[in-house]
Design a protein around this motif. Sequence first.
Motif, PDB file in Angstrom:
ATOM      1  N   SER A 115      -7.454  34.580  51.655  1.00 21.83           N
ATOM      2  CA  SER A 115      -8.017  35.817  51.092  1.00 21.83           C
ATOM      3  C   SER A 115      -9.495  35.648  50.768  1.00 21.83           C
ATOM      4  N   VAL A 116      -9.846  34.507  50.212  1.00 21.10           N
ATOM      5  CA  VAL A 116     -11.247  34.239  49.881  1.00 21.10           C
ATOM      6  C   VAL A 116     -12.088  34.125  51.149  1.00 21.10           C
ATOM      7  N   VAL A 117     -11.555  33.489  52.184  1.00 19.47           N
ATOM      8  CA  VAL A 117     -12.288  33.385  53.451  1.00 19.47           C
ATOM      9  C   VAL A 117     -12.548  34.773  54.030  1.00 19.47           C
ATOM     10  N   LEU A 118     -11.524  35.637  54.017  1.00 20.03           N
ATOM     11  CA  LEU A 118     -11.687  36.992  54.555  1.00 20.03           C
ATOM     12  C   LEU A 118     -12.671  37.803  53.722  1.00 20.03           C
ATOM     13  N   ALA A 119     -12.494  37.789  52.399  1.00 17.96           N
ATOM     14  CA  ALA A 119     -13.397  38.546  51.528  1.00 17.96           C
ATOM     15  C   ALA A 119     -14.829  38.012  51.620  1.00 17.96           C
ATOM     16  N   GLY A 120     -14.974  36.691  51.661  1.00 19.46           N
ATOM     17  CA  GLY A 120     -16.303  36.099  51.755  1.00 19.46           C
ATOM     18  C   GLY A 120     -16.999  36.432  53.050  1.00 19.46           C
ATOM     19  N   THR A 121     -16.268  36.436  54.156  1.00 17.83           N
ATOM     20  CA  THR A 121     -16.864  36.767  55.452  1.00 17.83           C
ATOM     21  C   THR A 121     -17.366  38.208  55.476  1.00 17.83           C
ATOM     22  N   ILE A 122     -16.533  39.122  54.974  1.00 21.73           N
ATOM     23  CA  ILE A 122     -16.936  40.535  54.941  1.00 21.73           C
ATOM     24  C   ILE A 122     -18.140  40.725  54.024  1.00 21.73           C
ATOM     25  N   GLY A 123     -18.053  40.176  52.813  1.00 20.59           N
ATOM     26  CA  GLY A 123     -19.138  40.359  51.857  1.00 20.59           C
ATOM     27  C   GLY A 123     -20.435  39.704  52.295  1.00 20.59           C
ATOM     28  N   VAL A 145     -20.158  50.095  48.474  1.00 18.90           N
ATOM     29  CA  VAL A 145     -19.891  49.176  47.371  1.00 18.90           C
ATOM     30  C   VAL A 145     -19.572  49.947  46.098  1.00 18.90           C
ATOM     31  N   ASP A 146     -20.352  50.990  45.813  1.00 18.47           N
ATOM     32  CA  ASP A 146     -20.100  51.809  44.621  1.00 18.47           C
ATOM     33  C   ASP A 146     -18.724  52.458  44.672  1.00 18.47           C
ATOM     34  N   SER A 147     -18.304  52.849  45.868  1.00 22.66           N
ATOM     35  CA  SER A 147     -16.979  53.470  46.014  1.00 22.66           C
ATOM     36  C   SER A 147     -15.874  52.479  45.664  1.00 22.66           C
ATOM     37  N   THR A 178     -10.213  43.999  49.484  1.00 21.81           N
ATOM     38  CA  THR A 178     -10.570  44.601  48.192  1.00 21.81           C
ATOM     39  C   THR A 178     -11.472  43.723  47.326  1.00 21.81           C
ATOM     40  N   ASN A 179     -11.739  42.483  47.743  1.00 20.44           N
ATOM     41  CA  ASN A 179     -12.510  41.570  46.891  1.00 20.44           C
ATOM     42  C   ASN A 179     -13.849  41.136  47.493  1.00 20.44           C
ATOM     43  N   TRP A 180     -14.326  41.835  48.513  1.00 19.02           N
ATOM     44  CA  TRP A 180     -15.574  41.434  49.169  1.00 19.02           C
ATOM     45  C   TRP A 180     -16.812  41.931  48.430  1.00 19.02           C
ATOM     46  N   VAL A 181     -16.639  42.873  47.511  1.00 14.24           N
ATOM     47  CA  VAL A 181     -17.787  43.541  46.886  1.00 14.24           C
ATOM     48  C   VAL A 181     -18.672  42.559  46.122  1.00 14.24           C
ATOM     49  N   VAL A 182     -18.059  41.646  45.385  1.00 14.20           N
ATOM     50  CA  VAL A 182     -18.849  40.714  44.573  1.00 14.20           C
ATOM     51  C   VAL A 182     -19.725  39.833  45.460  1.00 14.20           C
ATOM     52  N   TYR A 183     -19.207  39.449  46.624  1.00 16.21           N
ATOM     53  CA  TYR A 183     -20.017  38.655  47.563  1.00 16.21           C
ATOM     54  C   TYR A 183     -21.206  39.468  48.063  1.00 16.21           C
ATOM     55  N   ALA A 184     -20.948  40.706  48.461  1.00 16.51           N
ATOM     56  CA  ALA A 184     -22.003  41.541  49.029  1.00 16.51           C
ATOM     57  C   ALA A 184     -23.138  41.764  48.033  1.00 16.51           C
TER      58      ALA A 184
END
Length: 308
Positions: A115-123, A145-147, A178-184
């Motif tokens: 999950s972290v790998v997927l979210a990190g890649t997107i973000g 991101v705001d959404s 759902t967790n990529w926002v913080v990375y972005a």
Amino acid sequence: MTSNTPSTAMNGRVLDRAGSGGAGKLPKWLRLLLKSKTGTTGVVILLVVSVTAIFAPLLAPHDPVQQNVADMLVPPAWAEGGTSKYLLGTDNLGRDMLSRILYGSQVSLVVGLLSVVLAGTIGLAIGLVSSFYGGWIDNAFMRLVDSFLAIPNILFTLVILKVTGPGMTTLIVVLGVTNWVVYARIIRAEVLSLKEREFVRAAKSIGVRDATIMVRHLLPNVTSSFIVVSTLSMATTIIAESSLSFLGLGIQPPTVSWGGMLSAGREYLSDSWWMATFPGLAITITTLGVIFVGDWLRDLLDPRTKEL
């Protein structure tokens, strides 16, 4: 007397270097690790959990899904009235708690890592592209991101899982999406500063492609922040997976998960406390280990950290 002075001074310097050579040869990360009690504790915890997950089939004394009606709700071996056959007791279906906890570590680590790998890649991709190009591209991504920030992650996750159905693959994808926002947001903030530096302007002036600048010049400079965020995000993901499994929307039986074990044990807290206590401790200790390692990595990768 005078002629021996340089030699004596030289020998003193040699001895000083020899005496401090052992500490000087240690890598910086190892010195920081040994100096940090929380970092050392976190690494030890993660090593134990990782070894447990990898060698669970060899370490588990019993089949984690094998039911034994004759041994239902047996107390731990060391508790009053316990039996030496089950070190941590059994659950309401006679399954060995120790074996189930060992196998449950596999689910927590796999779901957390993927999950972290997927979210990190997107973000990471969105943060790099958005901040590098700016303009309407940046505005579009930031409104996205705001959404995502406007909707609580757990609510968004519950809705998606309710529509798509529970399962490990679905859970990994949903938690990643759902967790990529913080990375972005963090990557974007750093790249906005980096892209105005001389080395980026020099690369643009000689005609280096945008993709090359982002990958070869900007990406290495945001790696430290990315690693720290990923580590701390993994702790959050492990808790999220356990929470969803507790609610019945995460990992489904017969696959063993700590959240599912915790859910099954809540009905037996009054007289079979071990059913919920040991899975809860496993979740807590693993999460603390990840957080401790994240704090250590933050100190290790912080550019303001001085050489020890």
